[in-house]
Scaffold this active site. Structure first.
Site, short mmCIF file in Angstrom:
data_model
loop_
_atom_site.label_atom_id
_atom_site.label_comp_id
_atom_site.label_asym_id
_atom_site.label_seq_id
_atom_site.Cartn_x
_atom_site.Cartn_y
_atom_site.Cartn_z
N ALA A 188 4.98 6.99 -23.50
CA ALA A 188 4.55 5.67 -23.05
C ALA A 188 4.76 5.56 -21.54
CB ALA A 188 5.34 4.58 -23.78
N ASP A 242 -8.76 -2.39 -15.69
CA ASP A 242 -7.81 -1.30 -15.45
C ASP A 242 -8.33 -0.22 -14.51
OD1 ASP A 242 -6.38 -2.72 -17.30
OD2 ASP A 242 -6.40 -1.19 -18.86
N HIS A 293 13.75 -32.63 -24.99
CA HIS A 293 14.98 -32.10 -25.57
C HIS A 293 14.93 -32.24 -27.09
CE1 HIS A 293 19.26 -31.29 -26.08
NE2 HIS A 293 19.31 -32.36 -26.87
#
Length: 463
Positions: free
Chosen positions: A267, A309, A442
């Site tokens: 990898a 890419d 929250h």
């Protein structure tokens, strides 16, 4: 057949570019030699996340008693079913691209596409039939493949790349993962969670080396807790595959060690797919192994563009998509803003997850900024405590002079869903004070963003 736009490749750059071109009124076709959706949808982003989810579910069941849930009987992973589910998810996404193409009246041309002269694309089908298609604009979006190293030749059996790692026939007893970027780290987590003995080898001093150093060290600690052996400043010199198991010879700071492993996963990065597509014949400039383009993805040859890419920039799906849209809108005569590559989020889907944008602390100092740094640990988060996973933190870096957010580095539960707030904040040149005064709900993990900003300014409440 004549089109206004032909896109070669249907990955997240290509299919997005094609859809946007059609939306802008262009007659559009896409050339694809394999599955619609490219590597990302079929062999990358999507199927890996499906596997990672299976691993997370399995991990939850192992710790169910901690949540007050009793499960009788043996808990074990069904590796074959996990892989099958992953493939089903990928196939469903690929069919979704097919639906989007039909919806947007985009023609799909199956076969291998290459440039064949000005405004021409030659497509070769599986039976070697060649057809020429014409277009005013040709966008190359051919993506990349697993990088091959001379001392780590992939044989698809004992030394494998990421594609094979997605579809192994059985769960390996042991695995050496070479390279600790997003791909390597995600597979290391997946296989280790299911019970494989994993050794993670990284050439650089820290795993996930593009991340802030504190994030890298936190992930290393989390990995060691689940039994992954992490070897940094180390390199695989050679692999002997002649025996039943691989013998992996690893050079470490303390000398060479040998690790026996059933599988070696390479990898170590990716290689752009630019061979055999007519670039040389057209005189298109290649720079450092990638196609050279301007800020709107035009090559040096009029009417030919490249995205994803195969051009310089982060090799990320969301970057390719943004480049495709920018490219097509410029072709259509719009005035898109060039992409700001300083504000690209990056995510790694391990447990804990990693998400980041902008400068690391080290990079900010090297760039000459005087900085304020705020850090809030999830050990102090009510939501993280309730969820049962307190590993990680939020770290924010601000320009001390103007208060502007320079970088954000998160590691912990669900942080890949939190990073977008900070990408928008950075885009709008938000200051730390503005983050502090933006009320966060929250209990949530996202409160840690507000608290980290407060910590940078000496105002933190819950720490």
């Amino acid at each position: 057949m004549k089109y206004q736009t032909i896109v070669i490749g249907s990955g997240p750059g290509g299919y997005v570019a094609a859809i946007r071109a059609s939306q802008l009124g262009m007659k559009t076709a896409v050339v694809e030699k394999a599955e619609l959706g490219g590597i990302c949808l079929n062999w990358g982003c999507i199927p890996t996340k499906a596997l990672l989810k299976s691993a997370q579910v399995f991990d939850y069941t192992k710790h169910a008693v901690e949540y007050g849930v009793t499960i009788s009987g043996e808990i074990k992973p069904d590796f074959t079913k996990m892989v099958a589910r992953s493939r089903e998810v990928a196939a469903g996404m690929s069919k979704g691209i097919q639906f989007l193409f039909k919806k947007n009246n985009i023609d799909v041309i199956q076969g291998f596409g290459k440039l064949a002269g000005k405004g021409k694309v030659e497509v070769t089908t599986n039976d070697n039939t060649k057809t020429i298609y014409e277009a005013d604009h040709i966008i190359i979006a051919t993506g990349a493949r697993s990088k091959q190293l001379p001392n780590l030749p992939q044989d698809g059996e004992k030394i494998i790349g990421y594609r094979k790692a997605l579809t192994l026939e059985k769960l390996p007893e042991s695995m050496v993962v070479v390279g600790s970027g997003a791909i390597g780290s995600e597979f290391a987590y997946f296989y280790a969670t299911l019970g494989t003995k994993v050794t993670l080898v990284e050439f650089l001093p820290n795993i996930v080396p593009n991340e802030d150093e504190e994030v890298s060290k936190q992930l290393a600690r989390s990995f060691k807790k689940i039994g992954i052996e992490v070897m940094t400043s180390s390199s695989v010199e050679r692999v002997d595959t002649t025996g039943e198991k691989c013998k992996v010879y690893i050079k470490t700071p303390k000398g060479e060690v040998t690790v026996e492993s059933e599988i070696v996963l390479s990898a170590v990065g990716i290689t752009p797919n630019i061979e055999g597509i007519g670039l040389e014949e057209m005189g298109i400039v290649i720079e450092n192994g990638k196609i050279k383009v301007d800020e709107y993805y035009s090559t040096n040859v009029s009417g030919i563009y490249a995205i994803g890419d195969i051009v310089h920039g982060p090799a990320l799906a969301h970057v390719a998509s943004a480049e495709g849209i920018c490219c097509v809108e410029k072709i259509a005569g719009h005035h898109p803003q060039p992409i700001d590559y300083r504000n690209i989020p990056a995510c790694t889907y391990t447990v804990p997850e990693i998400a980041s944008v902008g400068l690391t602390e080290k990079a900010a100092i090297e760039a000459g900024y005087e900085i304020k740094v705020g850090k809030f640990p999830f050990t102090a988060s009510g939501k993280a405590s309730a969820a049962g996973n307190k590993d990680g933190f939020v770290k924010l870096i601000f320009d001390a002079k103007y208060g502007e957010l320079l970088g954000a580095h998160l590691i912990g539960l669900n942080v890949t869903e939190m990073i977008a707030e900070l990408v928008v904040a950075k885009k709008l040149e938000t200051t730390g004070i503005e983050l502090i005064k933006s009320i966060h709900p929250h209990p949530t993990m996202s409160e840690a963003i507000m608290e980290a900003a407060a910590a940078a300014h000496g105002e933190v409440i819950h720490m």
